[in-house]
Scaffold this motif. Structure first.
Motif, mmCIF file in Angstrom:
data_model
loop_
_atom_site.group_PDB
_atom_site.id
_atom_site.type_symbol
_atom_site.label_atom_id
_atom_site.label_comp_id
_atom_site.label_asym_id
_atom_site.label_seq_id
_atom_site.Cartn_x
_atom_site.Cartn_y
_atom_site.Cartn_z
ATOM 1 N N PHE A 89 0.824 -1.200 0.000
ATOM 2 C CA PHE A 89 0.000 0.000 0.000
ATOM 3 C C PHE A 89 0.861 1.255 0.000
ATOM 4 C CE2 PHE A 89 -2.344 3.452 1.866
ATOM 5 C CZ PHE A 89 -3.550 3.383 1.191
ATOM 6 N N ALA A 90 1.911 1.230 0.836
ATOM 7 C CA ALA A 90 2.782 2.404 0.916
ATOM 8 C C ALA A 90 3.435 2.669 -0.442
ATOM 9 C CB ALA A 90 3.840 2.198 1.993
ATOM 10 N N ARG A 91 3.837 1.579 -1.115
ATOM 11 C CA ARG A 91 4.458 1.751 -2.436
ATOM 12 C C ARG A 91 3.467 2.317 -3.435
ATOM 13 N NH1 ARG A 91 8.167 -3.301 -3.815
ATOM 14 N NH2 ARG A 91 9.671 -3.064 -2.127
ATOM 15 N N ARG A 92 2.236 1.778 -3.374
ATOM 16 C CA ARG A 92 1.192 2.219 -4.296
ATOM 17 C C ARG A 92 0.929 3.706 -4.063
ATOM 18 N NH1 ARG A 92 -0.421 2.323 -8.572
ATOM 19 N NH2 ARG A 92 -2.583 2.754 -9.107
ATOM 20 N N ALA A 93 0.874 4.087 -2.782
ATOM 21 C CA ALA A 93 0.596 5.485 -2.457
ATOM 22 C C ALA A 93 1.667 6.386 -3.042
ATOM 23 C CB ALA A 93 0.536 5.665 -0.936
ATOM 24 N N GLN A 94 2.902 5.916 -2.989
ATOM 25 C CA GLN A 94 3.991 6.732 -3.539
ATOM 26 C C GLN A 94 3.865 6.832 -5.054
ATOM 27 O OE1 GLN A 94 7.942 5.400 -2.634
ATOM 28 N NE2 GLN A 94 8.854 7.182 -3.603
ATOM 29 N N ALA A 95 3.514 5.698 -5.682
ATOM 30 C CA ALA A 95 3.365 5.704 -7.141
ATOM 31 C C ALA A 95 2.267 6.671 -7.551
ATOM 32 C CB ALA A 95 3.058 4.288 -7.634
ATOM 33 N N ILE A 96 1.145 6.640 -6.817
ATOM 34 C CA ILE A 96 0.030 7.544 -7.139
ATOM 35 C C ILE A 96 0.487 8.987 -6.988
ATOM 36 C CG2 ILE A 96 -2.200 8.389 -6.294
ATOM 37 C CD1 ILE A 96 -2.908 5.522 -5.624
ATOM 38 N N ARG A 97 1.243 9.233 -5.906
ATOM 39 C CA ARG A 97 1.702 10.596 -5.668
ATOM 40 C C ARG A 97 2.596 11.071 -6.806
ATOM 41 N NH1 ARG A 97 5.991 12.790 -3.437
ATOM 42 N NH2 ARG A 97 6.862 10.815 -2.725
ATOM 43 N N GLU A 98 3.475 10.181 -7.247
ATOM 44 C CA GLU A 98 4.388 10.598 -8.312
ATOM 45 C C GLU A 98 3.647 10.808 -9.617
ATOM 46 O OE1 GLU A 98 7.695 7.952 -8.476
ATOM 47 O OE2 GLU A 98 8.542 8.696 -6.597
ATOM 48 N N ALA A 99 2.607 9.989 -9.854
ATOM 49 C CA ALA A 99 1.915 10.081 -11.138
ATOM 50 C C ALA A 99 0.955 11.252 -11.161
ATOM 51 C CB ALA A 99 1.176 8.777 -11.421
ATOM 52 N N THR A 100 0.175 11.436 -10.096
ATOM 53 C CA THR A 100 -0.874 12.446 -10.132
ATOM 54 C C THR A 100 -0.606 13.596 -9.178
ATOM 55 O OG1 THR A 100 -2.153 11.515 -8.329
ATOM 56 C CG2 THR A 100 -2.523 10.576 -10.502
ATOM 57 N N GLY A 101 0.345 13.430 -8.278
ATOM 58 C CA GLY A 101 0.613 14.486 -7.313
ATOM 59 C C GLY A 101 -0.261 14.391 -6.093
ATOM 60 N N ARG A 102 -1.287 13.555 -6.144
ATOM 61 C CA ARG A 102 -2.204 13.466 -5.004
ATOM 62 C C ARG A 102 -1.500 12.764 -3.844
ATOM 63 N NH1 ARG A 102 -6.563 10.180 -3.763
ATOM 64 N NH2 ARG A 102 -6.060 8.801 -5.491
ATOM 65 N N ILE A 103 -1.572 13.360 -2.656
ATOM 66 C CA ILE A 103 -0.964 12.731 -1.497
ATOM 67 C C ILE A 103 -1.990 11.841 -0.828
ATOM 68 C CG2 ILE A 103 0.072 13.120 0.772
ATOM 69 C CD1 ILE A 103 1.184 15.739 -0.367
ATOM 70 N N VAL A 104 -1.772 10.526 -0.923
ATOM 71 C CA VAL A 104 -2.702 9.574 -0.327
ATOM 72 C C VAL A 104 -2.308 9.390 1.132
ATOM 73 C CG1 VAL A 104 -3.662 7.260 -0.528
ATOM 74 C CG2 VAL A 104 -2.736 8.424 -2.540
ATOM 75 N N PRO A 105 -3.232 9.624 2.069
ATOM 76 C CA PRO A 105 -2.875 9.398 3.465
ATOM 77 C C PRO A 105 -2.545 7.921 3.711
ATOM 78 C CG PRO A 105 -5.138 10.197 3.259
ATOM 79 C CD PRO A 105 -4.616 10.049 1.883
ATOM 80 N N THR A 106 -1.393 7.652 4.287
ATOM 81 C CA THR A 106 -0.967 6.251 4.425
ATOM 82 C C THR A 106 -1.019 5.760 5.861
ATOM 83 O OG1 THR A 106 1.284 7.082 4.502
ATOM 84 C CG2 THR A 106 0.556 6.136 2.431
ATOM 85 N N ALA A 107 -0.930 6.666 6.829
ATOM 86 C CA ALA A 107 -0.782 6.230 8.224
ATOM 87 C C ALA A 107 -1.911 5.292 8.643
ATOM 88 C CB ALA A 107 -0.727 7.435 9.150
#
Lengths: 457, 252, 399
Positions: free
Chosen positions: C205-223
């Protein structure tokens, strides 16, 4: 940039200048000033902060009040045994009479009561010897310090040990004593007149105008007189023999750490230079020694020397336990000291080495006169830190059967009259250790601040 | 000059600013209003409060009295809101303050990705654009401490520009640079000024002030002694204190 | 030395002087001299040792390792019975030492982190409470603290009959700490599986969140999701499968407790003293690390509008960790070495069961001392190799 420069300053004077009068400074708003402002800013700046402050204050209150009520308010000061204490206050208060009764043992171990004056006298000499190091008017500090580390041990050893002294041993003891006489004489002379003892002798004998060689001979003669006087005093001293088995308490702790400190500094310097040497064999040997002693716990080294030293030495040679422990502590401390000094040497910029060799100084001169003093100076805080560690580590000798301060404190609780009295003596010696270590660390912090202040600009 | 009150609020508005460090009064009743696109150079002897003044503009220092309004918005409601106001202001420091563990490119994209939520590729493209504008695109993959002082300061300018601020603050940007590197940074700042950015610059570079400033402010002992257009300021300063200062830095 | 340095002596001696002043010759001369001294010393010691040993009928071989040791060990992490071989005793000692080291390191790190951050607090009360905690504890000997905890606290606790008890399953008395022992039931394997799945899921999940952030800029809350996956999933599975975990509660039978887990008082005292003592040094390391990051870094991040939490995680921590980790690891090594003080309160660590009891029983001083020191050297060596790797990796690139 010059194209935009204004014409000469005189152009300004064409029109009369208005005078700028700064507004008077106003005091800051009351809420940020004074004790109230300070408390508000540092303790109650926000709701969570205030909560944390209250929690902290509560913790301090609980802790301090528990200590105070145990050590002072509920404590028993007069009782003949632990039983009596327990009958009076139970465990709610400290039972100090046990500690008070044991204080002589806590300080001197089992050293014969009628001989304790020898330890006190040696301690007094030590203090008198060291005091000139802190007096600003005394200039021969290096000589005083060196003699303290190198010669005081001879005098002290005899004071502590006593017994038969052959001619060589007598000569060494007298050397220590003579050095003490000289330190006293020269510091008194320097404080009173600003001249060293030797100069003062020369002047007093009215030889100030004579040739250098004559004055030097006179100086040597004065030192000889001191030495002969010391020899006479030594010969007249006849102290009874006190086995090292009887040494103990704070006295033993100080003796062991004293030896460790006095030995580790020179040995650490040699090892550090060895490790940095360009000669592969010497570097390898030093590195092996340092890394070996640094990677194992001190207790294993103490055990090793305890079991192995008798095996290493020729049959029939007995080495007492104290010497084994001191050897182990000294080697251990020098390995750590070596790494500290190496750190200091590494911090000296290359330019210093180059400057020294450009001045035509050889390796030993450059190291001794230029590099090492700087390295030691910047490492003073770490060196003092190592001394503190050493002082704390001496407690480990209690595990190999020596009666240091910690073992003596444990012995209180094993005394039939004070059976089970552990907390009180532990509290007492904790205070001793804390006062010694904390003041050493504060002193080194102070020194560090002064040194770094000297380096700034 | 007198704009109607209903018009767009000024980028920076300081009203009755007072600031103390402990009991020391550093800023005394400062009033300052900066117009859109205006370039202001603040100068004065050290300790006159000029750095504190511009650090109050983005609230790196909190003032105890007075109001700071940026585009009409006052600080103080909440930390989140203060951060939002700050995003309109870029700042360049005397000692660069680049993040030494991130590459030049990562330094530039850091705020974009974490604050503006820009996709990585877009952020990097934008960062490269600004690095090109400060003329060091080839250094993008290096680490800050591998660059010269002048280059580092230009990276710092690019980093500040990346978040598209509407105001730029410069706190003695050339004071810790070697003389031969000062001009490369000043040139970058001149170009920025020509692009119409609102700028407040604390600097003693009088040549720069002459060339780009709309207004020069002289401060001493925590107050604004004198403010004027550069021409008037340099040729006919009104106050004795200003004259003394100018004499010292121009002929000292 | 004077002989070596005198260069200007005229005549025949000058040739000798020149010869000695040749750096290579001098270097070889010193080294040969040193080698001769060291070899001589070692030879002397070895000769004495051999003679002493033959006189006392001692042997230096390792053949005793297979012999039954014939003494019991009060606490053993790996199974041990009286009558097991000396080799087994050695293994038990290492396991116990490692147990103390690992538990101590975890506790000391947590405690040190809290105290270090408290020391950095802008709150005057908190930072001073932390300061005096550090000053008092690090300026008193560790051995004294261990002994004080043991004799001053744990042996003074009430007898098992009057134990201090909490929650019906935890009991503290002069025999140590008793607590419920988990007894896994039939479906418990599923929960363990869920733990593994949750951890893997959290990482993914943490990796996916980073990928999403890099692709779209959206910061997905991970905690929250990460915590949910790592903790929530196992808990859910645990309760869905009917909580298949029994607890073996310690029971008071006669004069003592039966069942449950018993942690001996010596272990408690050792761990508490070690972690508190080491936490002082760790706290100072944490403080120095955080303070080593210049205030300008925080200001630059603030000027960019970066929120404080992100500044801490991405700007301050990575830089502080570079300063913190090397001395921290050396504190971990110190803690491991200091665990050998267990012998003072009779906890059976390596030094206590091996270098003390086994040595006294078997009399094989040389192999036993060599094996003990070898173990500690090996640990230090391994750690310093890892440290060198780490230092090389994190080096901040400079000109």
């Amino acid at each position: 940039m010059s194209d935009v420069m204004t014409p000469a300053g005189s152009a300004f004077e064409a029109t009369p200048a208005r005078r700028f009068t700064p507004k008077p400074a106003r005091p800051a708003p009351a809420s940020t000033l004074g004790l109230r402002g300070w408390i508000r800013q540092n303790m109650f700046s926000s709701a969570p902060n205030a909560l944390v402050t209250l929690l902290g204050l509560w913790l301090v209150y609980v802790f301090v009040s528990a200590i105070v009520s145990w050590t002072l308010v509920n404590a028993v000061w007069e009782a003949a045994s632990r039983r009596e204490c327990l009958d009076q206050v139970g465990r709610g208060g400290a039972c100090w009479p046990g500690v008070v009764a044991w204080i002589p043992n806590l300080i001197y171990g089992l050293y014969p009561k009628d001989q304790v004056w020898r330890i006190n006298l040696a301690a007094l000499v030590l203090v008198a010897w060291a005091i000139p190091l802190w007096l600003p008017r005394v200039r021969s500090k290096l000589a005083i310090g060196l003699s303290l580390v190198l010669l005081f041990p001879f005098f002290a050893s005899y004071m502590f040990l006593g017994g038969e002294k052959g001619p060589v041993w007598s000569a060494l003891i007298a050397l220590g004593l003579a050095a003490f006489f000289w330190v006293m004489a020269t510091s008194a002379a320097e404080i009173a007149t600003g001249r060293s003892f030797g100069r003062l002798v020369v002047v007093a004998l009215g030889a100030a105008g004579r040739s250098d060689a004559y004055r030097r001979r006179l100086h040597v003669a004065a030192l000889l007189v001191l030495y002969v006087a010391a020899l006479a005093v030594t010969a007249s001293l006849s102290l009874s023999f006190v086995q090292t088995r009887l040494w103990g308490g704070l006295f033993l702790t100080v003796v062991i750490s004293g030896f460790g400190i006095a030995f580790s500094l020179p040995a650490g310097i040699v090892l550090a230079l060895g490790r940095r040497s360009r000669m592969p064999l010497i570097s390898l040997l030093s590195t092996t020694f340092i890394e070996l002693f640094r990677s194992v716990p001190l207790i294993t080294i103490l055990f090793m020397f305890n079991t192995m030293l008798p095996l290493f030495l020729p049959a029939g040679v007995e080495v007492n336990q104290l010497v084994r422990a001191i050897v182990a502590v000294c080697l251990f401390a020098s390995a750590y000291m070596a790494e500290i000094i190496r750190g200091g040497l590494q911090a000296i910029p290359r330019g210093q080495y180059e400057a020294a060799s450009a001045m035509g100084l050889g390796f030993w001169q450059a190291t001794g006169l230029v590099i090492m003093p700087q390295a030691l100076k910047i490492m003073i805080p770490n060196i003092v830190g190592n001394f503190i560690g050493l002082f704390k580590d001496t407690t480990l000798v209690s595990i190999v059967g020596l009666f240091d301060l910690l073992s003596m404190a444990r012995a209180v609780g094993e005394d039939t009259r004070w059976l089970g009295l552990f907390l009180e003596p532990f509290f007492f010696i904790t205070m001793i250790y804390f006062v010694v270590c904390f003041s050493m660390s504060q002193y080194s912090l102070n020194l560090e601040n002064r040194l770094s202040a000297g380096q700034r600009r | 000059m007198t704009a109607p009150a209903a018009a767009t609020p000024p980028p920076i508005e300081l009203i009755g600013l007072n600031k103390w460090f402990g009991s020391f009064h550093v800023l005394k009743d400062i009033d300052l209003r900066v117009r859109e696109g205006e370039r202001i150079v603040v100068c004065g002897p050290s300790g006159s409060g000029k750095s504190t003044l511009i650090r109050c503009i983005n609230q790196l220092e909190k003032n105890q009295e007075g109001t700071v309004r940026i585009h009409g918005r006052a600080y103080g409601a909440s930390a989140r809101e203060n951060d939002a106001i700050r995003r309109d202001i870029g700042m360049v420091f005397q000692s660069f303050n680049l993040f030494p563990h991130l590459t030049v490119l990562e330094n530039c994209t850091f705020a974009l990705t974490w604050v503006k939520q820009t996709p990585k590729r877009e952020a990097e493209a934008l960062a490269m654009e600004f690095l090109t504008r400060v003329r060091i695109p080839e250094q993008a993959r290096k680490f800050p401490l591998q660059l010269s002082g002048g280059q580092q300061q230009r990276v710092a300018i690019a980093r500040a520009l990346c978040v598209r601020p509407r105001i730029m603050l410069f706190d003695e940007p050339t004071s810790s640079l070697d003389p031969e590197m000062i001009n490369e940074v000043l040139d970058t700042m001149v170009e920025l000024a020509q692009s119409g950015m609102t700028m407040v610059v604390v600097s003693h570079e009088m040549g720069f002030a002459r060339k780009v400033a709309d207004r020069v402010i002289f401060m001493d002992q925590g107050e604004i002694v004198e403010e004027a257009a550069p021409e008037a300021f340099f040729t006919a300063p009104q106050f004795d204190r200003t004259r003394l200062f100018l004499n010292q830095i121009l002929h000292g | 030395m004077a002989l070596m340095d005198s260069t200007a002596t005229p005549g025949a001696p000058a040739r000798y002087a020149a010869f000695f002043n040749n750096a290579t010759v001098r270097s070889v001369f010193y080294q040969v001299l040193t080698l001769a001294c060291v070899v001589g010393l070692i030879g002397y010691l070895v000769a004495n040792t051999i003679e002493n040993m033959s006189q006392r009928g001692m042997s230096a071989g390792f053949d005793f390792l297979g012999v039954s040791a014939g003494f019991g060990i009060g606490f053993a992490l790996v199974p041990y019975q009286e009558g097991d071989s000396y080799w087994r005793v050695f293994v038990v000692g290492i396991a116990n030492t490692m147990l103390v080291a690992v538990v101590g390191i975890v506790l000391a790190t947590l405690l040190g982190l809290v105290v270090g951050l408290a020391r950095l607090s802008s709150n005057w009360v908190i930072s001073n409470v932390a300061r005096w905690y550090i000053e008092i504890l690090r300026n008193t000997p560790l051995l004294l603290q261990i002994i004080a905890w043991y004799f001053g606290v744990f042996t003074l606790l009430p007898r098992p009959r009057d134990s201090l008890g909490w929650f019906g399953g935890f009991f503290l008395n002069n025999r140590g700490l008793y607590m419920p022992a988990p007894v896994p039931g039939d479906g418990f394997a599923l929960t363990l599986l869920a733990v593994a799945a949750g951890l893997v899921g959290a990482v993914l999940f943490a990796r996916r969140a980073q990928a999403i952030r890099e692709a779209t800029g959206r910061i997905v809350p991970t905690a929250a999701p990460v915590l949910g996956l790592a903790l929530g999933l196992p808990l859910a599975v645990f309760f869905v499968t009917g909580a298949p975990l029994g607890w073996d509660n310690p029971q008071l039978r006669g004069f003592n407790f039966v069942g449950g887990l018993n942690i001996p008082p010596s272990f408690c005292a050792l761990i508490i003293a070690l972690s508190i003592y080491t936490s002082c040094f760790i706290a100072e390391i944490v403080r120095a690390g955080v303070q080593s990051v210049s205030h300008g870094q925080t200001e630059a991040a603030r000027a960019l509008g970066v929120p404080p939490g992100r500044t801490m995680r991405s700007i301050i921590l990575p830089q502080a960790l570079r300063v913190i980790i090397p001395p921290l690891i050396s504190q971990y090594l110190n803690l491991t070495k200091n665990s050998s003080l267990a012998i003072a309160i009779g906890f059976p660590d390596l030094v206590s069961v091996w270098m003390h009891t086994s040595l006294n029983q078997s009399g094989r001083a040389i192999p036993i001392v060599a094996m003990t020191m070898g173990f500690y050297c090996l640990v230090s060596l391994a750690v310093s190799l890892l440290m060198n790797q780490y230092n090389r990796r994190i080096l901040i690139k400079e000109r």
